[in-house]
Enzyme design. Sequence first.
Site, short mmCIF file in Angstrom:
data_model
loop_
_atom_site.label_atom_id
_atom_site.label_comp_id
_atom_site.label_asym_id
_atom_site.label_seq_id
_atom_site.Cartn_x
_atom_site.Cartn_y
_atom_site.Cartn_z
N GLY A 32 63.37 43.84 47.68
CA GLY A 32 63.93 42.57 47.19
C GLY A 32 64.27 42.69 45.72
N LEU A 33 64.94 41.67 45.24
CA LEU A 33 65.36 41.63 43.83
C LEU A 33 64.15 41.66 42.89
CD1 LEU A 33 68.01 38.74 44.04
CD2 LEU A 33 68.51 41.17 43.59
N ALA A 35 61.64 40.20 40.45
CA ALA A 35 61.05 38.84 40.38
C ALA A 35 61.11 38.07 41.70
CB ALA A 35 61.66 38.01 39.24
N SER A 36 61.46 38.77 42.78
CA SER A 36 61.43 38.08 44.08
C SER A 36 59.99 37.87 44.53
CB SER A 36 62.22 38.86 45.13
OG SER A 36 61.68 40.16 45.31
N GLY A 37 59.05 38.68 44.02
CA GLY A 37 57.63 38.50 44.38
C GLY A 37 56.99 39.72 45.02
N LYS A 38 57.68 40.88 44.99
CA LYS A 38 57.15 42.08 45.66
C LYS A 38 55.77 42.47 45.15
CE LYS A 38 60.63 44.63 44.32
NZ LYS A 38 61.28 43.61 43.47
N SER A 39 55.63 42.62 43.84
CA SER A 39 54.35 43.08 43.27
C SER A 39 53.25 42.07 43.52
CB SER A 39 54.47 43.31 41.76
OG SER A 39 55.40 44.31 41.53
N SER A 106 64.33 49.00 45.94
CA SER A 106 65.00 49.80 47.00
C SER A 106 66.30 49.12 47.44
CB SER A 106 64.06 50.08 48.17
OG SER A 106 63.23 49.01 48.52
N1 LIG Z 1 68.53 48.32 35.48
C1 LIG Z 1 67.45 47.88 36.14
N2 LIG Z 1 67.59 47.33 37.38
C2 LIG Z 1 66.52 46.89 38.03
N3 LIG Z 1 65.24 46.94 37.55
C3 LIG Z 1 65.06 47.48 36.33
C4 LIG Z 1 66.15 47.96 35.58
N4 LIG Z 1 65.65 48.44 34.40
C5 LIG Z 1 64.33 48.26 34.42
N5 LIG Z 1 63.95 47.68 35.57
C6 LIG Z 1 62.55 47.41 35.94
O1 LIG Z 1 62.21 48.38 36.93
C7 LIG Z 1 61.73 47.77 38.09
C8 LIG Z 1 62.48 48.27 39.34
O2 LIG Z 1 62.09 49.57 39.64
P1 LIG Z 1 62.24 50.10 41.14
O3 LIG Z 1 61.67 51.46 41.16
O4 LIG Z 1 61.67 49.10 42.06
O5 LIG Z 1 63.83 50.12 41.28
S1 LIG Z 1 64.71 50.84 42.39
O6 LIG Z 1 64.02 50.67 43.68
O7 LIG Z 1 64.81 52.26 42.04
O8 LIG Z 1 66.02 50.18 42.34
C9 LIG Z 1 61.93 46.28 37.97
O9 LIG Z 1 60.67 45.77 38.26
P2 LIG Z 1 60.44 44.56 39.25
O10 LIG Z 1 60.81 43.38 38.43
O11 LIG Z 1 58.98 44.64 39.55
O12 LIG Z 1 61.26 44.72 40.49
C10 LIG Z 1 62.27 46.05 36.52
O13 LIG Z 1 61.16 45.56 35.84
N1 LIG Z 2 56.00 32.74 46.92
C1 LIG Z 2 55.88 33.61 45.93
N2 LIG Z 2 55.57 34.90 46.19
C2 LIG Z 2 55.48 35.79 45.17
N3 LIG Z 2 55.67 35.51 43.88
C3 LIG Z 2 55.98 34.22 43.55
C4 LIG Z 2 56.10 33.24 44.56
N4 LIG Z 2 56.42 32.08 43.96
C5 LIG Z 2 56.49 32.32 42.65
N5 LIG Z 2 56.22 33.61 42.39
C6 LIG Z 2 56.21 34.19 41.03
O1 LIG Z 2 57.36 35.01 40.90
C7 LIG Z 2 57.09 36.13 40.04
C8 LIG Z 2 57.38 37.36 40.83
O2 LIG Z 2 57.12 38.49 40.05
P1 LIG Z 2 56.78 39.89 40.70
O3 LIG Z 2 55.72 39.75 41.74
O4 LIG Z 2 56.52 40.82 39.55
O5 LIG Z 2 58.14 40.25 41.44
P2 LIG Z 2 58.81 41.67 41.71
O6 LIG Z 2 57.70 42.68 41.90
O7 LIG Z 2 59.63 41.45 42.94
O8 LIG Z 2 59.64 41.96 40.50
C9 LIG Z 2 55.62 36.03 39.65
O9 LIG Z 2 55.54 35.41 38.38
C10 LIG Z 2 55.03 35.12 40.73
O10 LIG Z 2 53.92 34.38 40.28
#
Ligand SMILES: Nc1ncnc2c1ncn2[C@@H]1O[C@H](COP(=O)(O)OS(=O)(=O)O)[C@@H](OP(=O)(O)O)[C@H]1O
Ligand SMILES: Nc1ncnc2c1ncn2[C@@H]1O[C@H](COP(=O)(O)OP(=O)(O)O)[C@@H](O)[C@H]1O
Length: 204
Positions: A32-33, A35-39, A106
């Site tokens: 997922g995108l 900040a979608s909530g994966k971690s 991904s």
């Molecule tokens: N250009 C760009 N695009 C997307 N994300 C970026 C980028 N640069 C840094 N980040 C940070 O790296 C996290 C994504 O890493 P991933 O290994 O999940 O990315 S990927 O699967 O290879 O596309 C992603 O973390 P999450 O927010 O947890 O998804 C970002 O914090």
């Molecule tokens: N239903 C939900 N599931 C997961 N995260 C949520 C949800 N609603 C709000 N959030 C918030 O959205 C943010 C997601 O961040 P994060 O888990 O780091 O996402 P990702 O790993 O996809 O980048 C967190 O601040 C989390 O508290």
Amino acid sequence: MATNITFHEGAVTQDERAKLLKQQGATIWLTGLSASGKSTIATALEQHLLHKGLHAYRLDGDNIRFGLNKDLGFDPASRVENIRRIGEVSLLFSESCALTVTAFISPYVSDRQLARELHEKHKPGPIPFIEVFVDAPLSVVESRDPKGLYKKARAGEIKEFTGISAPYEAPPNPEIHIRTDEVDVAGAVAQIVEYLEKKGLTSA
Ligand SMILES: Nc1ncnc2c1ncn2[C@@H]1O[C@H](COP(=O)(O)OS(=O)(=O)O)[C@@H](OP(=O)(O)O)[C@H]1O
Ligand SMILES: Nc1ncnc2c1ncn2[C@@H]1O[C@H](COP(=O)(O)OP(=O)(O)O)[C@@H](O)[C@H]1O
């Protein structure tokens, strides 16, 4: 006093390993995108499974992008290689009977498909690969923006940012689809656990 060792014939098979550990492995692949909530969901799911006495292990940016994959950036070729390696590592963890939870954007269908095939064509037997689409509209994830990355991407300070200036290909047919703008973290974890229970993957 010498330790008493019992020798067993041959290499351990996948079935023997699962019986001895009283647990089957599987890969739960979150996509997922940013900040979608994966971690957040992966962390809560790992906690839940561990507290049930199951061996669960989470792979995410913290233990992969800062270690094994620290040589990779975010250009398309690097993302392909990132996911290829994560597919291989998750297979190894799941082969060792862990419930392996991966939390990476991904973004490409083809790379997730390769990871799936690696698991499903595994010899001597397939290893479950469960794709979980962690879904929320761009407007929602952008308003969450926990790390301020969308703001930077909009300002052009981060190039090739997924959803803004780089593509995200949504899974057409995931095993589980979670709308994180509609269900909370507990609800999201429950959705995954119910699926695992139905598949007999949570009975230690
Ligand atoms: N250009 C760009 N695009 C997307 N994300 C970026 C980028 N640069 C840094 N980040 C940070 O790296 C996290 C994504 O890493 P991933 O290994 O999940 O990315 S990927 O699967 O290879 O596309 C992603 O973390 P999450 O927010 O947890 O998804 C970002 O914090
Ligand atoms: N239903 C939900 N599931 C997961 N995260 C949520 C949800 N609603 C709000 N959030 C918030 O959205 C943010 C997601 O961040 P994060 O888990 O780091 O996402 P990702 O790993 O996809 O980048 C967190 O601040 C989390 O508290």
